[in-house]
Design an enzyme around this catalytic site. Structure first.
Site, PDB file in Angstrom:
ATOM      1  N   ARG A 148      -7.800 -20.712  -5.539  1.00  0.00           N
ATOM      2  CA  ARG A 148      -8.168 -20.349  -7.368  1.00  0.00           C
ATOM      3  C   ARG A 148      -8.536 -21.175  -8.169  1.00  0.00           C
ATOM      4  O   ARG A 148      -9.282 -20.844  -9.229  1.00  0.00           O
ATOM      5  CB  ARG A 148      -6.706 -19.687  -7.393  1.00  0.00           C
ATOM      6  CG  ARG A 148      -5.975 -18.555  -6.817  1.00  0.00           C
ATOM      7  CD  ARG A 148      -6.942 -17.457  -6.666  1.00  0.00           C
ATOM      8  NE  ARG A 148      -6.475 -16.102  -5.929  1.00  0.00           N
ATOM      9  CZ  ARG A 148      -6.208 -16.086  -4.738  1.00  0.00           C
ATOM     10  NH1 ARG A 148      -7.025 -17.088  -3.777  1.00  0.00           N
ATOM     11  NH2 ARG A 148      -5.857 -15.059  -3.800  1.00  0.00           N
ATOM     12  N   SER A 154     -13.474 -36.923 -18.874  1.00  0.00           N
ATOM     13  CA  SER A 154     -13.166 -37.907 -17.736  1.00  0.00           C
ATOM     14  C   SER A 154     -11.939 -37.242 -17.050  1.00  0.00           C
ATOM     15  O   SER A 154     -11.030 -36.561 -17.390  1.00  0.00           O
ATOM     16  CB  SER A 154     -12.524 -39.035 -18.574  1.00  0.00           C
ATOM     17  OG  SER A 154     -12.302 -39.849 -17.505  1.00  0.00           O
ATOM     18  N   GLU A 185     -12.224 -21.363  -7.635  1.00  0.00           N
ATOM     19  CA  GLU A 185     -12.560 -20.113  -8.234  1.00  0.00           C
ATOM     20  C   GLU A 185     -12.818 -20.373  -9.819  1.00  0.00           C
ATOM     21  O   GLU A 185     -13.889 -20.038 -10.252  1.00  0.00           O
ATOM     22  CB  GLU A 185     -11.792 -18.965  -7.939  1.00  0.00           C
ATOM     23  CG  GLU A 185     -12.307 -17.812  -8.378  1.00  0.00           C
ATOM     24  CD  GLU A 185     -11.325 -16.602  -8.177  1.00  0.00           C
ATOM     25  OE1 GLU A 185     -11.185 -16.502  -6.724  1.00  0.00           O
ATOM     26  OE2 GLU A 185     -10.973 -15.753  -8.919  1.00  0.00           O
TER      27      GLU A 185
END
Lengths: 147, 147, 147, 147, 147, 147, 147, 147, 147, 147
Positions: free
Chosen positions: I88, I114, I91
């Site tokens: 997830r 960063s 994704e």
């Protein structure tokens, strides 16, 4: 222990005993193609067949049980095979893939040639210009179902 | 213009004219397997064959020249084919690859089955349980040279 | 035990004994290229050759049998080799691939240069600007068969 | 416009005019291997050479300029080539890669065979059992620098 | 045993003994960059250097021999490195790759910057806004040979 | 229109006009490395710089705007570059990657060398044995934050 | 023109006309699953079906012919799908793959669930805790043939 | 020890004892699909369930603890599965992926079918033309949140 | 021994002793996110922290030394993670990647957030419709340097 | 026309008109994160929202319809992103992936953090040592269902 261990033991025993796949197949009572595939961990033996194989290769009772378990199939270490003999087959699929598709569809319509209801026969065809490997592949045509 | 453009034109013309690969092959005078592979951009036609193909598909003089140029072979868009019919062949190589290797080496020793000095024949085999696709592959055995 | 174990033993023995491939090849009676490839698990020795190799590297009877089994070929761990020396060869194929294809087809027509009926010879060519590696590759031309 | 467009134009013109790489190379005054690689977008022509090539293939002034720009090299569409002729070369690297490495290091020590200070010569070697493709590769040995 | 085993032993010993690459390099008498690369299995030591390394890390006679064998190079487990420090270098090649290519060709013409006749120097550059890592890479320019 | 179109136009114009990156950089007033990277679509120009670049390459007002938009970075078509010059840099990362990591950590502790607060300087270093490409990379050391 | 062009036209027309797959399917007289797959270029329509589809989407005679040609199947742009809805299905295969295999083999023995003699039915199942998507997959079991 | 070791032990014990997943599931008191997935290392058992599983397969106290740790999920060794039974499911996602997407969106709007709030039921459906595998997948629809 | 061995021992001990990351972190005196990442082999402990961790997990003196060595980072076995929870996140990067890029650039200009000067805080946010996972990521903005 | 065409038009218009995502979002009346994702082709607008977006970017009626069609999601051209800003996020998933998994499971048990019932908020956090990018991710926890 897993099926792969059994396969490796079969191969190692075959080398050390100098066995032939063809004679193994005869004892099992099926084609050399199917029996070899089974010994190499791609097919599932029934109990009687597994015992024959077990006897030939000196397998333990547990190893014989593994021969009767449906294996996770796929015999190649890479998606594109590196071995020259096997690569030539991959090349056939690559070069002739669309041709095979066109001709099967032209003859049968939409569907596939089964790789499950399938048999293969590999024979030597003597030829004065150099013997040939002849392979007959036979797969049931399975039409796409409309619903 | 390149060979791929010619292949696409051939395929589009085949659809719009409703042609059959088998009849194309008859006019060319070779097998349906080789001629289809040629029309799909995998084989090289000689001048006479190219003109026959050109006439069938309405190709220009330049397009007919391209049929006589050795193409960059490989007919599939991905290393592992997604089309179910073609994938079954890839699966055969994957599942039976080591079996084929073992049996050819058992019969012939170290070497390969040629994919160049090669022919293929695809036929329908009637079967009451469902017709089958029978494919005969014939490749010259090429032994590894020692030197 | 498998062929890979034998290869690793050969390499380790070569290091610990300080052997040279060239002298191994002389004892086997074939080229250094073919014999090295065999020792590295890419070629198949016959019984007599295998015994010579076995003696040099102190192999067991079973290990000597493995040398006579056709190996699963392919000596590189990745599809694109990381080792700089081997990569340069991959680079040659990448940069000159289409050139080699064009020139062989221009001279011979459609077909391939065999990697099976093949030999290779690697020699040092002294040169005041820095010695060169000269490699002669010789492969039988195999024309595509029409059928 | 980019170098690739120029390469495609050269190839298309070669087909339509029926030119030979060998005769192109003669006019340029260099080997057929280097000139073909240049025409296929892998090498950089100097101004004089570019004008010769431009005249042969009917290139515009701008296209001739592109021939003098160092190209982004690499002539193959996939990391593992699908074309059978080129694949055989990839196979050689795969099967013989570690052998080549061992033998060059045995002769020269740690370093590489240059693919830059390099030449290649492809010739037909007549042979009663079937003509052979002979390829001589010559690359300067470059030792790894210690520092 | 193989070179990789030796590399792992060197690294483990370095951790358990709390050694510094810089002091190892001083004892060997070469730069810290080259010596570290050698200890990590990427370079080949000569006999004298190998003995020094062997003494520092408590290597056996056989392990010291392995340090003198040309290794199969490539120190990363994946084609695109996952480690953030090493990835930044991969990123530099990715973002600046074409820039580096353009500027070297503008200055030198077609050719490459050698990674073999090559040296690297890594130093700390004090800076009030945060110290910097300065790396000087020096590679011989190798022009493409025309032939 | 997108940034890539602008990059292609800049490159094509550079070829047709025979411009040098160094002179472009001088007009922009920054280093040749940064300006070339910007022209190749990897850096973002401010308005003034973009107008200078636009004038040199004959860009439209809209194209000049695109030069001021942060681009999607990454200049290479494949994860492992095929171009020999750029590959040598990839090879450096591959062969020296773990060495660079060890030495930076030995000097600075855990962290990275920035590829953002970074500069690069490429110069020719004359050398009687063949001129060298010297590249100075300077990146701020960024320590991993504990929290 | 190719099948992909027809698929894109169908999708674009569906958006501009605001059509529903369910109503398209009703007019064709088959399930919404099969008809949608056909419209998306994965199934082959017969002549009558193709004409119905053609009328709905305003296709030309040639486009209607393409609907009757067996397509090269595979509807996803990447081997691992990026779209979250489709990925969840890939995830099911990944997480439950071995479970599905075990349970089908436990019930049926060695063989597969056909993806050709196959149907799928997607329905909304109202649920107070949030409606559910219920999907029934039905595939003929095909036992591996022994031979 | 890790979860994978426990999974392998469970599978090996299942083979040697000839157990059935269905009877394991009954003793655990949940569906055969979820329990098998748990035994294959894809789901997390609670303490009571883990003890039942541990008793069936003769697991140690530590192994029973591992069954209660959330595993790193994913049961397949390659991104595209090679096993024919599992591949057919991958093929369904590939061929029907866009169809499933279209139909769920047509019915529910933008969102996904959950693979977490999910259940699966695999049953044999007797059929005179050959029994079928019927699989019911039920997943909660989760709409994309606007914010 | 290497860092990976230490990580595996820590995880196994955590399971067998039933420890919580949160309590480990408290004893170390830093956040649960950083300490867990360190225990999983992604961060570097100083001597004092390592001793605390060593005591909790019963590590040897040598294992405690390994905790102080900068590890080769990257905690996932595949480039695209298979585990649903981790996927997830992948994704999110895939679906929102360009959005994140646009919005950070709109606010800050060209540069990055960063991942080194970075912290993460994972908390439960109670919600009547189902509790939520809230994650705060904080990374220093690093502007691209012009030079 | 497809959704991708609409996305490209939106981006190009944004550049030429100099628009800000934040002001677009205000007019739509939702967060800048969701609206930007929608404009970049990752989310689905309802009719009213689509008209607002259409007006801002000068879209046609058909283009506005496309904004209301659920798109095929995934905004990145490669599985591992090359752009440095987006890569840092991939790196976070790679380095912290197992940490995130451990901590969410420690707090919530087996399940996932939803990427669908999800929101994201990106803000600038002023900091004298350099401003920071703060991102709050909020996803509903979804427990794995037992059945």
């Amino acid at each position: 222990m897993n099926r792969n261990d059994v396969t490796e033991k079969i191969i190692a025993t075959k080398v050390s005993k100098g066995l032939k796949w063809e004679s193994v197949a005869k004892k099992v009572g099926l084609s050399k193609e199917w029996v070899t595939a089974g010994c190499l961990g791609q097919m599932t033996f029934d109990e009687k067949q597994a015992k024959v194989v077990g006897k030939i290769f000196g397998l333990s009772a547990e190893e014989i049980k593994w021969l009767q378990v449906v294996p996770y199939k796929g015999s190649l270490p890479t998606a594109v095979p590196t071995d020259p003999l096997i690569y030539r087959w991959y090349e056939l699929v690559n070069v002739y893939g669309t041709t095979i598709k066109e001709l099967i569809h032209e003859e049968f319509g939409d569907g596939i040639m089964s790789a499950i209801d399938f048999s293969m026969d590999i024979v030597r065809q003597p030829d004065p210009k150099g013997d040939r490997v002849n392979v007959v592949l036979s797969g049931k045509f399975l039409p796409y179902k409309q619903y």
